[in-house]
Scaffold this motif. Structure first.
Motif, short mmCIF file in Angstrom:
data_model
loop_
_atom_site.label_atom_id
_atom_site.label_comp_id
_atom_site.label_asym_id
_atom_site.label_seq_id
_atom_site.Cartn_x
_atom_site.Cartn_y
_atom_site.Cartn_z
N ASN A 1 0.83 -1.21 0.00
CA ASN A 1 0.00 0.00 0.00
C ASN A 1 0.86 1.26 0.00
O ASN A 1 0.51 2.26 -0.64
CB ASN A 1 -0.93 0.00 1.21
N GLN B 1 0.43 3.98 -2.95
CA GLN B 1 0.05 5.37 -2.69
C GLN B 1 1.11 6.36 -3.15
O GLN B 1 0.83 7.56 -3.27
CB GLN B 1 -0.23 5.57 -1.20
N THR B 2 2.32 5.88 -3.41
CA THR B 2 3.41 6.77 -3.84
C THR B 2 3.83 6.49 -5.29
O THR B 2 4.94 6.86 -5.70
CB THR B 2 4.62 6.62 -2.91
N LYS C 1 -1.70 6.44 6.40
CA LYS C 1 -1.57 7.73 5.71
C LYS C 1 -0.53 8.61 6.38
O LYS C 1 0.25 9.29 5.71
CB LYS C 1 -2.93 8.46 5.68
#
Length: 569
Positions: free
Chosen positions: A49, A53-54, A170
């Motif tokens: 993840n 996300q990056t 996050k």
């Protein structure tokens, strides 16, 4: 030195990347491939993840990432976060840097190696975060062992544990992307003030010299004594910081040594005599590794708690037999406590103090009726009258007989009668009780037996906590009462001898804890593991896991010697 080498490797690594005809796209493609083939275990989904996300980009490679990569490698090595010296793949990281530094990686494989290194660094970051937040204790196994004590030793050991989940991903991703490695890791530290003091102690004890062996003797050493073993005692106490570093090492028991012995005895909750007998010698001869293990186990326990407690709260530390009242980060005072016997331990949990009762009654719990009272009445039929205890069926007061009680002594059914001790000087709760309603029916209260508070090991109750200075605590608590209570008003209430409830407009958090090691006023205190919870935790850790726990035959104090009253709360 190890950290410096890693930083040097990072600099060389950045130069390699700059010098070779590699692209970040090639490395990114290798990262995507490695996410499926190389990453395994409980952290796989988290690592995947993070890269998703990056944009599956390298997180630690390139000139812009040089500082955060360096920070991560230092953090992996920092005892503030990694106090158990876990590997976190540091050997693999070092080996890959070494291979790059020595030109052992062919041009065709460099993109794959860079990708692998980036993945390992991300994995190490996630593993470090998990260790800081959750540790490596199997808390479910700890609970199983504690519950098993009921069957093996008739001990109801209760500790409300809430192991934490992995933190918000996050926030973790933001810290990695923005390079806020150290600030982010600091936010994860549990019970920060206590934790950092324990880390300080761990550093101190890890570098201490080996303790000298002190010969045993039947002769008690005291002020004015002379003996060869006094030199070894002074060396031993000098190592642990009790005896001044610049004080003479000779065979004379002088005032400095007496002061050092008293300090040592206080730190270990030994009988404070200023003399050295076989008991003190036994403690002095315990190896430093015991202290180190105790500190580590107490650091492990911090994982069960948040970064800090509330702005104002009451802390009860069971092995320390003390209550501390905190407000705005400062300790207002501390006072002694009598806590649960080792066969009737006080539950470990948190709650909120909602009201106090002056001139309380005491309704004897069902378990104490069965375990104590029925037997006591068989031996002394006048016990109820002598102790101002009344019996009720519903709201009606009745006269009880032994025949009415006997069927319930070994039964699982509740006793259908209420035994209520009325207010008075002989009431087991004393003149005031502090209520935080809970399923264990335990609370803080005054006591009719003040002498127990002068003893070293204050383990005489059936679970409740008897307070040394109840009216000092009452005065503090009453600042949160719904209306003002003057000293005259409280005195008048006491004179009525009638139960009076005072509710608080704001509940005060109460934290019942179990820390056997702490640092206070610059000194390190080591308390006995009275309920053996430390031992259970120590044997439920990764690498030292034992599936079951057995109480040793010899313990600190005999259960049979604890009772001072036939029926006690």
């Amino acid at each position: 030195m190890r950290t410096i080498s890693f930083i040097l490797f990072i600099v060389l690594f950045q130069n390699y990347l700059h010098a070779q005809t590699l692209t970040m796209e090639n490395i990114s493609a290798n990262i995507m491939q490695g996410l499926e083939s190389r990453i395994k275990g409980e952290n796989k989904a988290i690592i995947q993840n993070i890269y998703k996300q990056t944009g599956n980009k390298a997180l630690w490679i390139g000139r812009n990432n040089e500082k955060k990569a360096s920070d991560l490698i230092q953090a992996l090595n920092d005892p503030l976060f990694n106090y158990k010296n876990k590997s976190f793949d540091q050997a693999s990281i070092s080996r890959l840097f070494y291979m790059l530094d020595n030109g052992e990686i062919s041009q065709s494989k460099k993109a794959a190696v860079y990708a692998r290194l980036d993945l390992i660094l991300t994995s190490s970051m996630v593993r470090l975060v998990r260790f800081i937040v959750q540790g490596d204790v199997d808390w479910a196994l700890v609970q199983e062992k504690m519950h098993a004590l009921k069957e093996s030793d008739d001990i109801e050991a209760k500790w409300e544990m809430s192991p934490k989940a992995f933190p918000d991903q996050k926030v973790l991703i933001s810290a990695i992307v923005n390079g806020n490695i150290y600030p982010y890791l600091h936010t994860l530290i549990p019970l920060e003030k206590r934790y950092k003091k324990l880390i300080e102690l761990l550093k101190d004890y890890r570098v201490m010299n080996k303790f000298p062996k002190i010969p045993y003797s039947n002769k008690v050493l005291k002020l004015g004594s002379r003996a060869n073993r006094i030199e070894e005692i002074k060396k031993r106490l000098q190592i642990s910081g009790d005896y001044p570093k610049d004080a003479p090492i000779d065979d004379t028991f002088d005032q400095l040594l007496e002061d050092a012995v008293i300090t040592y005895q206080k730190r270990y909750l030994l009988k404070v005599t200023g003399t050295i007998d076989k008991t003190v010698t036994y403690y002095l001869n315990q190896p430093v590794k015991n202290n180190i293990q105790a500190i580590i186990t107490n650091l492990d326990k911090t994982k069960l708690y948040p970064n800090s407690f509330e702005n104002e709260y009451i802390e009860v530390n069971i092995p320390d037999f003390n209550l501390r009242y905190y407000r705005e980060g400062n300790m207002l005072y501390k006072m002694g406590l009598v806590v649960g016997r080792i066969d009737r331990p006080t539950p470990i949990f948190s709650d909120k103090l909602e009201y106090v009762v002056i001139n309380p009654t005491w309704t004897i719990p069902d378990n104490l009726i069965k375990r104590d009272l029925i037997h006591v009445l068989r031996d002394n039929p006048m016990y109820l009258e002598e102790n101002n205890i009344h019996v009720f069926r519903g709201k009606k007061e009745i006269q009880i007989t032994q025949e009415m009680l006997d069927p319930y002594e070994k039964s699982d059914k509740r006793v259908p009668y209420r035994f209520v001790q009325f207010p008075g000087e002989t009431n087991a709760l004393g003149r005031v009780k502090f209520m935080f309603p809970n399923k264990y029916a335990v609370y803080l209260h005054d006591t009719d037996n003040k002498s127990l508070l002068s003893r070293r090991y204050k383990i005489y109750s059936s679970g409740c906590m008897r307070v040394e200075k109840p009216f000092e605590l009452l005065n503090t608590v009453l600042t949160h009462a719904r209306r003002h209570y003057s000293e005259e008003k409280i005195a008048h209430i006491l004179e009525t001898n009638k139960p009076t409830t005072i509710r608080l407009k704001r509940a005060i958090p109460v934290h019942i804890l179990y820390f056997t090691v702490y640092k206070e006023d610059g000194l390190a205190y080591f308390k006995n593991d009275i309920y053996l919870y430390d031992k259970i935790i120590e044997e439920s850790v990764e690498g030292n896991r034992k599936e079951t726990f057995s109480i040793p035959k010899k313990r600190m104090i005999s259960v049979k010697k604890q009772g001072t009253k036939p029926v006690a709360n």
